[in-house]
Scaffold this motif. Structure first.
Motif, PDB file in Angstrom:
ATOM      1  N   MET A  74       0.815  -1.192   0.000  1.00 36.54           N
ATOM      2  CA  MET A  74       0.000   0.000   0.000  1.00 36.54           C
ATOM      3  C   MET A  74       0.858   1.255   0.000  1.00 36.54           C
ATOM      4  SD  MET A  74      -3.087   0.156  -0.379  1.00 36.54           S
ATOM      5  CE  MET A  74      -4.536   1.073  -0.202  1.00 36.54           C
ATOM      6  N   GLN A  75       2.086   1.106   0.495  1.00 33.90           N
ATOM      7  CA  GLN A  75       2.964   2.279   0.526  1.00 33.90           C
ATOM      8  C   GLN A  75       3.461   2.660  -0.864  1.00 33.90           C
ATOM      9  OE1 GLN A  75       6.042   1.228   3.206  1.00 33.90           O
ATOM     10  NE2 GLN A  75       4.803   1.534   5.045  1.00 33.90           N
ATOM     11  N   ILE A  76       3.354   1.727  -1.794  1.00 27.35           N
ATOM     12  CA  ILE A  76       3.796   2.039  -3.152  1.00 27.35           C
ATOM     13  C   ILE A  76       2.920   3.114  -3.793  1.00 27.35           C
ATOM     14  CG2 ILE A  76       2.433   0.242  -4.281  1.00 27.35           C
ATOM     15  CD1 ILE A  76       6.046   1.118  -5.110  1.00 27.35           C
ATOM     16  N   ILE A  77       1.665   3.205  -3.339  1.00 26.19           N
ATOM     17  CA  ILE A  77       0.761   4.247  -3.841  1.00 26.19           C
ATOM     18  C   ILE A  77       1.333   5.632  -3.534  1.00 26.19           C
ATOM     19  CG2 ILE A  77      -1.571   5.215  -3.607  1.00 26.19           C
ATOM     20  CD1 ILE A  77      -1.563   2.621  -5.074  1.00 26.19           C
ATOM     21  N   ALA A  78       1.967   5.777  -2.405  1.00 29.12           N
ATOM     22  CA  ALA A  78       2.552   7.061  -2.028  1.00 29.12           C
ATOM     23  C   ALA A  78       3.654   7.475  -2.998  1.00 29.12           C
ATOM     24  CB  ALA A  78       3.089   6.995  -0.609  1.00 29.12           C
ATOM     25  N   TYR A  79       4.292   6.508  -3.643  1.00 28.86           N
ATOM     26  CA  TYR A  79       5.327   6.830  -4.637  1.00 28.86           C
ATOM     27  C   TYR A  79       4.745   6.950  -6.044  1.00 28.86           C
ATOM     28  CZ  TYR A  79       8.550   5.595  -0.924  1.00 28.86           C
ATOM     29  OH  TYR A  79       9.227   5.546   0.251  1.00 28.86           O
ATOM     30  N   LEU A  80       3.761   6.117  -6.330  1.00 26.71           N
ATOM     31  CA  LEU A  80       3.223   6.095  -7.697  1.00 26.71           C
ATOM     32  C   LEU A  80       2.376   7.319  -8.033  1.00 26.71           C
ATOM     33  CD1 LEU A  80       2.282   2.358  -8.203  1.00 26.71           C
ATOM     34  CD2 LEU A  80       4.227   3.614  -9.104  1.00 26.71           C
ATOM     35  N   ILE A  81       1.673   7.857  -7.078  1.00 29.14           N
ATOM     36  CA  ILE A  81       0.829   9.029  -7.359  1.00 29.14           C
ATOM     37  C   ILE A  81       1.678  10.244  -7.753  1.00 29.14           C
ATOM     38  CG2 ILE A  81      -0.756  10.695  -6.312  1.00 29.14           C
ATOM     39  CD1 ILE A  81      -2.099   8.349  -4.919  1.00 29.14           C
ATOM     40  N   PRO A  82       2.716  10.600  -7.002  1.00 30.20           N
ATOM     41  CA  PRO A  82       3.541  11.738  -7.460  1.00 30.20           C
ATOM     42  C   PRO A  82       4.259  11.468  -8.780  1.00 30.20           C
ATOM     43  CG  PRO A  82       3.966  11.294  -5.167  1.00 30.20           C
ATOM     44  CD  PRO A  82       3.106  10.182  -5.669  1.00 30.20           C
TER      45      PRO A  82
END
Length: 52
Positions: free
Chosen positions: A1-9
């Motif tokens: 789920m933490q990958i979303i924090a990188y993929l959105i930017p």
């Protein structure tokens, strides 16, 4: 789920980069004559000196 924090930017950056490239192409008159080149290549009356 933490990958979303990188993929959105990253996706926002790439979208902005694409939008910037689109506006650059608009400002540099890349879409001035979209049909002219395709018709000139098929036309027998093509001359050696393209129109400016």
């Amino acid at each position: 789920m933490q990958i979303i924090a990188y993929l959105i930017p990253v996706s926002l950056f790439l979208g902005g980069l694409g939008l910037g490239a689109f506006f650059w192409a608009l400002r540099s008159h890349q879409f001035e004559d979209p049909e002219g080149d395709s018709r000139r290549i098929l036309n027998d009356d093509w001359d050696e000196h393209p129109k400016p």
